[in-house]
Enzyme design. Structure first.
Site, PDB file in Angstrom:
ATOM      1  N   ARG A  47     -12.292  20.960  -5.076  1.00  0.00           N
ATOM      2  CA  ARG A  47     -11.663  21.967  -5.931  1.00  0.00           C
ATOM      3  C   ARG A  47     -10.271  21.547  -6.411  1.00  0.00           C
ATOM      4  NH1 ARG A  47     -13.991  27.301  -5.470  1.00  0.00           N
ATOM      5  NH2 ARG A  47     -16.207  26.841  -5.441  1.00  0.00           N
TER       6      ARG A  47
ATOM      7  N   ARG B 128      -8.033  26.684 -10.826  1.00  0.00           N
ATOM      8  CA  ARG B 128      -6.962  27.646 -11.055  1.00  0.00           C
ATOM      9  C   ARG B 128      -5.610  27.305 -10.468  1.00  0.00           C
ATOM     10  NH1 ARG B 128      -8.877  33.414  -9.530  1.00  0.00           N
ATOM     11  NH2 ARG B 128      -9.987  32.182  -7.986  1.00  0.00           N
TER      12      ARG B 128
ATOM     13  N   ARG C 255      -8.637  26.958 -20.261  1.00  0.00           N
ATOM     14  CA  ARG C 255      -9.780  27.845 -20.053  1.00  0.00           C
ATOM     15  C   ARG C 255      -9.624  29.195 -20.768  1.00  0.00           C
ATOM     16  NH1 ARG C 255     -12.535  29.219 -15.712  1.00  0.00           N
ATOM     17  NH2 ARG C 255     -12.880  31.008 -17.045  1.00  0.00           N
TER      18      ARG C 255
ATOM     19  N   ASP D  18     -20.332  23.523 -11.874  1.00  0.00           N
ATOM     20  CA  ASP D  18     -20.509  24.416 -10.741  1.00  0.00           C
ATOM     21  C   ASP D  18     -21.920  24.248 -10.211  1.00  0.00           C
ATOM     22  OD1 ASP D  18     -19.044  26.766  -9.269  1.00  0.00           O
ATOM     23  OD2 ASP D  18     -21.140  27.370  -9.476  1.00  0.00           O
TER      24      ASP D  18
ATOM     25  N   TYR E 243     -27.396  31.920  -3.164  1.00  0.00           N
ATOM     26  CA  TYR E 243     -26.861  32.730  -4.275  1.00  0.00           C
ATOM     27  C   TYR E 243     -28.000  33.394  -5.051  1.00  0.00           C
ATOM     28  CZ  TYR E 243     -22.148  30.910  -3.622  1.00  0.00           C
ATOM     29  OH  TYR E 243     -20.910  30.618  -3.102  1.00  0.00           O
TER      30      TYR E 243
HETATM   31  O1  1CP Z   1     -12.348  20.389  -8.778  1.00  0.00           O
HETATM   32  C1  1CP Z   1     -13.463  20.853  -8.530  1.00  0.00           C
HETATM   33  O2  1CP Z   1     -13.970  20.750  -7.395  1.00  0.00           O
HETATM   34  C2  1CP Z   1     -14.165  21.510  -9.659  1.00  0.00           C
HETATM   35  C3  1CP Z   1     -15.647  21.492  -9.704  1.00  0.00           C
HETATM   36  C4  1CP Z   1     -16.343  22.547  -8.866  1.00  0.00           C
HETATM   37  C5  1CP Z   1     -17.157  22.300  -7.770  1.00  0.00           C
HETATM   38  C6  1CP Z   1     -17.388  20.969  -7.080  1.00  0.00           C
HETATM   39  C7  1CP Z   1     -16.409  23.948  -9.123  1.00  0.00           C
HETATM   40  C8  1CP Z   1     -15.694  24.658 -10.181  1.00  0.00           C
HETATM   41  N1  1CP Z   1     -17.304  24.510  -8.261  1.00  0.00           N
HETATM   42  C9  1CP Z   1     -17.756  23.535  -7.419  1.00  0.00           C
HETATM   43  C10 1CP Z   1     -18.764  23.663  -6.375  1.00  0.00           C
HETATM   44  C11 1CP Z   1     -19.072  25.000  -5.817  1.00  0.00           C
HETATM   45  N2  1CP Z   1     -19.240  26.192  -6.456  1.00  0.00           N
HETATM   46  C12 1CP Z   1     -19.366  25.200  -4.450  1.00  0.00           C
HETATM   47  C13 1CP Z   1     -19.379  24.109  -3.433  1.00  0.00           C
HETATM   48  C14 1CP Z   1     -18.012  23.740  -3.020  1.00  0.00           C
HETATM   49  C15 1CP Z   1     -17.310  24.691  -2.092  1.00  0.00           C
HETATM   50  O3  1CP Z   1     -17.873  24.983  -1.029  1.00  0.00           O
HETATM   51  O4  1CP Z   1     -16.202  25.089  -2.430  1.00  0.00           O
HETATM   52  C16 1CP Z   1     -19.653  26.554  -4.266  1.00  0.00           C
HETATM   53  C17 1CP Z   1     -20.018  27.253  -2.979  1.00  0.00           C
HETATM   54  C18 1CP Z   1     -19.572  27.178  -5.545  1.00  0.00           C
HETATM   55  C19 1CP Z   1     -19.834  28.590  -5.869  1.00  0.00           C
HETATM   56  C20 1CP Z   1     -18.638  29.203  -6.485  1.00  0.00           C
HETATM   57  N3  1CP Z   1     -18.286  29.011  -7.785  1.00  0.00           N
HETATM   58  C21 1CP Z   1     -17.642  29.986  -5.864  1.00  0.00           C
HETATM   59  C22 1CP Z   1     -17.608  30.431  -4.389  1.00  0.00           C
HETATM   60  C23 1CP Z   1     -18.008  31.865  -4.252  1.00  0.00           C
HETATM   61  C24 1CP Z   1     -18.251  32.275  -2.813  1.00  0.00           C
HETATM   62  O5  1CP Z   1     -19.415  32.485  -2.448  1.00  0.00           O
HETATM   63  O6  1CP Z   1     -17.269  32.369  -2.044  1.00  0.00           O
HETATM   64  C25 1CP Z   1     -16.687  30.299  -6.840  1.00  0.00           C
HETATM   65  C26 1CP Z   1     -15.437  31.124  -6.701  1.00  0.00           C
HETATM   66  C27 1CP Z   1     -17.115  29.657  -8.048  1.00  0.00           C
HETATM   67  C28 1CP Z   1     -16.414  29.618  -9.358  1.00  0.00           C
HETATM   68  C29 1CP Z   1     -15.751  28.329  -9.656  1.00  0.00           C
HETATM   69  N4  1CP Z   1     -16.357  27.083  -9.617  1.00  0.00           N
HETATM   70  C30 1CP Z   1     -15.453  26.117 -10.014  1.00  0.00           C
HETATM   71  C31 1CP Z   1     -14.226  26.796 -10.323  1.00  0.00           C
HETATM   72  C32 1CP Z   1     -12.984  26.115 -10.823  1.00  0.00           C
HETATM   73  C33 1CP Z   1     -14.427  28.167 -10.095  1.00  0.00           C
HETATM   74  C34 1CP Z   1     -13.421  29.287 -10.327  1.00  0.00           C
HETATM   75  C35 1CP Z   1     -13.609  29.738 -11.731  1.00  0.00           C
HETATM   76  C36 1CP Z   1     -12.555  30.681 -12.211  1.00  0.00           C
HETATM   77  O7  1CP Z   1     -11.736  31.116 -11.453  1.00  0.00           O
HETATM   78  O8  1CP Z   1     -12.570  30.948 -13.420  1.00  0.00           O
END
Ligand code: 1CP
Length: 346
Positions: A24, A28, A37, A73, A151
């Site tokens: 991550r 943000r 964004r 994602d 999910y």
């Molecule tokens: O720098 C990076 O890592 C960006 C790429 C990335 C990756 C590898 C994003 C962008 N998401 C992910 C993988 C991801 N998505 C995982 C596996 C990694 C981890 O465990 O953190 C998981 C579980 C998700 C699902 C997801 N997407 C969540 C978690 C929700 C929960 O169940 O707690 C969230 C908040 C997102 C949204 C998301 N994905 C990525 C970003 C930058 C965001 C936030 C978007 C926003 O705020 O607008």
């Protein structure tokens, strides 16, 4: 051209200077991300190649990390396959129609040529990113079957994944069809990224720590193996990572990974005792130290380097993702600190 040292570490060749990236690292915590964004939904930004490429490169430019992680994602493949899913700000992925019954599973779209074509923007984004990154490697990724299916079954984020774990036990045959579908979905997404230029992959099974080893081996490992098998013929390291999954390190490696991500709950020297000799590891600075003093952060970084010193390869990372309210300067300073360390054996 010689491989970047981060890739060498993943192949079990040590360098004097630590290699580091952060899960991550895009997103943000970066003002330039928030600016770019503005007005575009998360999932739309993932299928705009120019935007996805720029967001991927932002943290590399700013922090000087040793790899980019492709901006996307774990639910992007499901969306490209035609499922209704969005990412709700402050919540995470939410599916329009949870997939809970055998009939729901039978109704999942066939992953045919349409899906392959829907991955075109991903390929284009990877190509643009790789061109922009130059010698810095790009890590591609996908969500593992258990985490993505969770999910889909729960409909959104969940604390204990009860519906998913109940489905696995009550209708193992239906679960298996769902997990096999996700394995193909995620596996083809990984393959598309590698063929377009990604030099390593990470399979995220973030929530798999909810399972015991027996459940994992019976109901999940074969499907994670199927996802990883989709890139096993390509010459790229395969990292496998789960949160709270220290009890699953060996079966997760056996799913076909070549390196293991370790979260901050287990020291790397302990993980190295469990894993077969020669397994490269990645991790595992506690993300909580990003909110403490510089002294505490650097002490934690040194402790992680020490714990990883005997590994055949070590890529420094956090134990889980960068929190959105992390001060980006803290990450930049941590990367500089790590790059000043000499980890050659005494
Ligand atoms: O720098 C990076 O890592 C960006 C790429 C990335 C990756 C590898 C994003 C962008 N998401 C992910 C993988 C991801 N998505 C995982 C596996 C990694 C981890 O465990 O953190 C998981 C579980 C998700 C699902 C997801 N997407 C969540 C978690 C929700 C929960 O169940 O707690 C969230 C908040 C997102 C949204 C998301 N994905 C990525 C970003 C930058 C965001 C936030 C978007 C926003 O705020 O607008």
């Amino acid at each position: 051209m010689a491989d970047a040292s981060l890739l060498q570490e993943l192949r079990g060749v040590r360098s004097a200077t630590p290699s580091v990236w952060f899960m991550r690292q895009a997103g943000r915590s970066l003002p330039e991300y928030r600016a770019l964004r503005e007005g575009t939904t998360m999932l739309d930004s993932c299928v705009r190649p120019d935007m996805a490429a720029e967001i991927t490169v932002q943290p590399v430019r700013r922090h000087r990390v040793d790899a980019g992680i492709f901006f996307s994602d774990i639910v992007v493949p499901a969306r490209q396959a035609g499922l209704g899913v969005e990412i709700r700000p402050g919540v995470g992925p939410v599916f329009d129609h949870p997939v809970r019954t055998a009939a729901d599973i039978d109704a999942l779209p066939v992953l045919g040529d349409d899906y392959e074509a829907a991955l075109d923007p991903i390929r284009e984004a990877v190509r643009l990113t790789v061109a922009e990154l130059g010698t810095t490697p790009l890590i591609g990724f996908a969500g593992a079957p258990f985490t993505v299916a969770s999910y889909m079954v729960e409909g959104g984020p969940s604390r204990d994944h009860l519906r998913t774990r109940a489905l696995m036990r009550s209708d193992p045959e239906a679960w298996s069809r769902l997990a096999a579908w996700v394995a193909e979905l995620s596996g083809r997404f990984l393959r598309a990224q590698v063929l377009a230029g990604a030099s390593a992959v990470q399979l995220f099974d973030s929530w798999v720590g909810a399972l015991g080893e027996e459940q994992y081996r019976t109901h999940v490992q074969p499907h994670s193996a199927a996802a990883l098998a989709r890139v096993a013929d390509l010459p790229v390291p395969r990292i496998h990572f789960g949160v709270g999954a220290s009890h699953l390190l060996t079966p997760m490696l056996e799913a076909g990974a070549t390196a293991m991500g370790v979260d901050h709950r287990m020291r790397l020297d302990r993980a190295l005792e469990i894993l077969p000799e020669g397994t490269p590891v990645q991790g595992n600075i506690d993300p909580a130290v990003l909110f403490t003093s510089e002294q505490a952060r650097f002490a934690e970084a040194r402790s992680v380097l020490e714990a990883g010193a005997t590994a055949s390869g070590h890529v420094v990372n956090l134990g889980h993702g960068v929190a959105p309210d992390t001060d980006p300067q803290v990450l930049t300073d941590l990367v500089s600190f790590l790059h000043e360390q000499d980890v050659r054996p005494a």
